[in-house]
Write a protein that holds these residues in place. Structure first.
Motif, PDB file in Angstrom:
ATOM      1  N   ALA A 153       0.833  -1.210   0.000  1.00  0.00           N
ATOM      2  CA  ALA A 153       0.000   0.000   0.000  1.00  0.00           C
ATOM      3  C   ALA A 153       0.864   1.255   0.000  1.00  0.00           C
ATOM      4  O   ALA A 153       0.602   2.208  -0.756  1.00  0.00           O
ATOM      5  CB  ALA A 153      -0.941  -0.013   1.211  1.00  0.00           C
ATOM      6  N   MET A 154       1.889   1.284   0.850  1.00  0.00           N
ATOM      7  CA  MET A 154       2.769   2.455   0.918  1.00  0.00           C
ATOM      8  C   MET A 154       3.536   2.644  -0.391  1.00  0.00           C
ATOM      9  O   MET A 154       3.717   3.769  -0.850  1.00  0.00           O
ATOM     10  CB  MET A 154       3.748   2.326   2.094  1.00  0.00           C
ATOM     11  N   THR A 155       3.980   1.555  -1.005  1.00  0.00           N
ATOM     12  CA  THR A 155       4.704   1.635  -2.273  1.00  0.00           C
ATOM     13  C   THR A 155       3.814   2.206  -3.367  1.00  0.00           C
ATOM     14  O   THR A 155       4.239   3.080  -4.135  1.00  0.00           O
ATOM     15  CB  THR A 155       5.252   0.248  -2.675  1.00  0.00           C
ATOM     16  N   LYS A 156       2.558   1.751  -3.425  1.00  0.00           N
ATOM     17  CA  LYS A 156       1.625   2.269  -4.426  1.00  0.00           C
ATOM     18  C   LYS A 156       1.355   3.749  -4.195  1.00  0.00           C
ATOM     19  O   LYS A 156       1.300   4.537  -5.154  1.00  0.00           O
ATOM     20  CB  LYS A 156       0.323   1.471  -4.405  1.00  0.00           C
ATOM     21  N   LEU A 157       1.182   4.150  -2.948  1.00  0.00           N
ATOM     22  CA  LEU A 157       0.955   5.563  -2.634  1.00  0.00           C
ATOM     23  C   LEU A 157       2.155   6.416  -3.027  1.00  0.00           C
ATOM     24  O   LEU A 157       2.010   7.490  -3.607  1.00  0.00           O
ATOM     25  CB  LEU A 157       0.653   5.732  -1.140  1.00  0.00           C
ATOM     26  N   ARG A 158       3.366   5.948  -2.715  1.00  0.00           N
ATOM     27  CA  ARG A 158       4.574   6.704  -3.073  1.00  0.00           C
ATOM     28  C   ARG A 158       4.689   6.844  -4.583  1.00  0.00           C
ATOM     29  O   ARG A 158       5.005   7.921  -5.098  1.00  0.00           O
ATOM     30  CB  ARG A 158       5.821   6.029  -2.503  1.00  0.00           C
ATOM     31  N   GLU A 159       4.451   5.774  -5.318  1.00  0.00           N
ATOM     32  CA  GLU A 159       4.558   5.817  -6.777  1.00  0.00           C
ATOM     33  C   GLU A 159       3.500   6.722  -7.409  1.00  0.00           C
ATOM     34  O   GLU A 159       3.738   7.346  -8.438  1.00  0.00           O
ATOM     35  CB  GLU A 159       4.468   4.400  -7.351  1.00  0.00           C
ATOM     36  N   ALA A 160       2.333   6.818  -6.781  1.00  0.00           N
ATOM     37  CA  ALA A 160       1.259   7.666  -7.300  1.00  0.00           C
ATOM     38  C   ALA A 160       1.465   9.138  -6.949  1.00  0.00           C
ATOM     39  O   ALA A 160       0.861  10.019  -7.563  1.00  0.00           O
ATOM     40  CB  ALA A 160      -0.089   7.189  -6.754  1.00  0.00           C
ATOM     41  N   ASP A 161       2.332   9.399  -6.000  1.00  0.00           N
ATOM     42  CA  ASP A 161       2.566  10.773  -5.544  1.00  0.00           C
ATOM     43  C   ASP A 161       3.514  11.466  -6.517  1.00  0.00           C
ATOM     44  O   ASP A 161       4.688  11.104  -6.643  1.00  0.00           O
ATOM     45  CB  ASP A 161       3.162  10.754  -4.137  1.00  0.00           C
ATOM     46  N   THR A 162       3.041  12.519  -7.202  1.00  0.00           N
ATOM     47  CA  THR A 162       3.859  13.214  -8.191  1.00  0.00           C
ATOM     48  C   THR A 162       4.372  14.558  -7.686  1.00  0.00           C
ATOM     49  O   THR A 162       4.992  15.307  -8.439  1.00  0.00           O
ATOM     50  CB  THR A 162       3.044  13.438  -9.489  1.00  0.00           C
ATOM     51  N   ARG A 163       4.104  14.894  -6.414  1.00  0.00           N
ATOM     52  CA  ARG A 163       4.561  16.174  -5.874  1.00  0.00           C
ATOM     53  C   ARG A 163       6.087  16.181  -5.730  1.00  0.00           C
ATOM     54  O   ARG A 163       6.696  15.170  -5.450  1.00  0.00           O
ATOM     55  CB  ARG A 163       3.933  16.435  -4.506  1.00  0.00           C
ATOM     56  N   ASP A 164       6.681  17.357  -5.916  1.00  0.00           N
ATOM     57  CA  ASP A 164       8.120  17.529  -5.706  1.00  0.00           C
ATOM     58  C   ASP A 164       8.304  18.215  -4.354  1.00  0.00           C
ATOM     59  O   ASP A 164       8.274  19.431  -4.245  1.00  0.00           O
ATOM     60  CB  ASP A 164       8.736  18.365  -6.827  1.00  0.00           C
ATOM     61  N   TYR A 165       8.479  17.429  -3.315  1.00  0.00           N
ATOM     62  CA  TYR A 165       8.560  17.966  -1.958  1.00  0.00           C
ATOM     63  C   TYR A 165       9.819  18.794  -1.725  1.00  0.00           C
ATOM     64  O   TYR A 165       9.848  19.631  -0.845  1.00  0.00           O
ATOM     65  CB  TYR A 165       8.511  16.824  -0.928  1.00  0.00           C
ATOM     66  N   ARG A 166      10.865  18.538  -2.481  1.00  0.00           N
ATOM     67  CA  ARG A 166      12.126  19.239  -2.276  1.00  0.00           C
ATOM     68  C   ARG A 166      12.503  20.131  -3.455  1.00  0.00           C
ATOM     69  O   ARG A 166      13.675  20.387  -3.698  1.00  0.00           O
ATOM     70  CB  ARG A 166      13.232  18.226  -1.987  1.00  0.00           C
TER      71      ARG A 166
END
Length: 176
Positions: A153-166
């Protein structure tokens, strides 16, 4: 006599010299001086140059020239005296799954850089009136045992997240 010198945040971190031309009010005479802004200069800091200011009355000694530094605000680093702070955003996915983040420092990007905050530690029992430093190493606490379902679940969420936090951090990392 006083004047202000504008300095970038980067130049204030490392120190810089500026040639400054100014006018003596009583005579209109132009004079040039090399102002040495020291490394670590702060906004509103004062530099005094003896006998470089206004002429004295009736042949008296010249006054001082006081140069005030105006340090531009840095978009990433914030200052309070010699202390420097910054924020490095990390996504919840990176925190849970682990990540490595390159962090730029005022002196440039350095892998493994440790942060030391002077006089923010405990009182020094051997030297009355002194305070130790606070040494900081950032460690994000993450769960050590994720179930297979949690990890998926966490891997799928990370891969779906397209924001550039840095985005802001990475933009300045390249300049150092």
């Amino acid at each position: 006599l006083s004047l202000t010198v504008d300095v970038t945040a980067e130049d204030a971190f490392r120190g810089v010299t500026h040639k400054v031309t100014y006018r003596i009010p009583s005579t209109g005479e132009q004079q040039t001086i090399t102002v040495s802004v020291p490394a670590g200069a702060v906004d509103g800091g004062k530099l005094r140059y003896k006998r470089r200011g206004e002429y004295g009355v009736a042949g008296g000694e010249r006054g001082d020239l006081v140069v005030t530094t105006h340090v531009e605000e840095h978009p990433l680093f914030k200052r309070k005296g010699a202390d420097v702070t910054m924020e490095v955003p990390v996504s919840v996915y990176e925190a849970a799954l682990g990540c490595t983040v390159d962090v730029p420092t005022p002196a440039g990007t350095q892998t493994g850089k440790k942060f030391r905050f002077k006089e923010m530690g405990a009182p020094d029992v051997k030297h009355r009136g002194r305070t130790g430093a606070l040494l900081v190493e950032i460690k994000v606490q993450v769960p050590s045992n994720l179930s297979d379902d949690e990890r998926d679940a966490m891997t799928k969420l990370r891969e779906a997240d397209t924001r550039d936090y840095r985005e802001k951090v990475n933009r300045y990392k390249a300049t150092y």
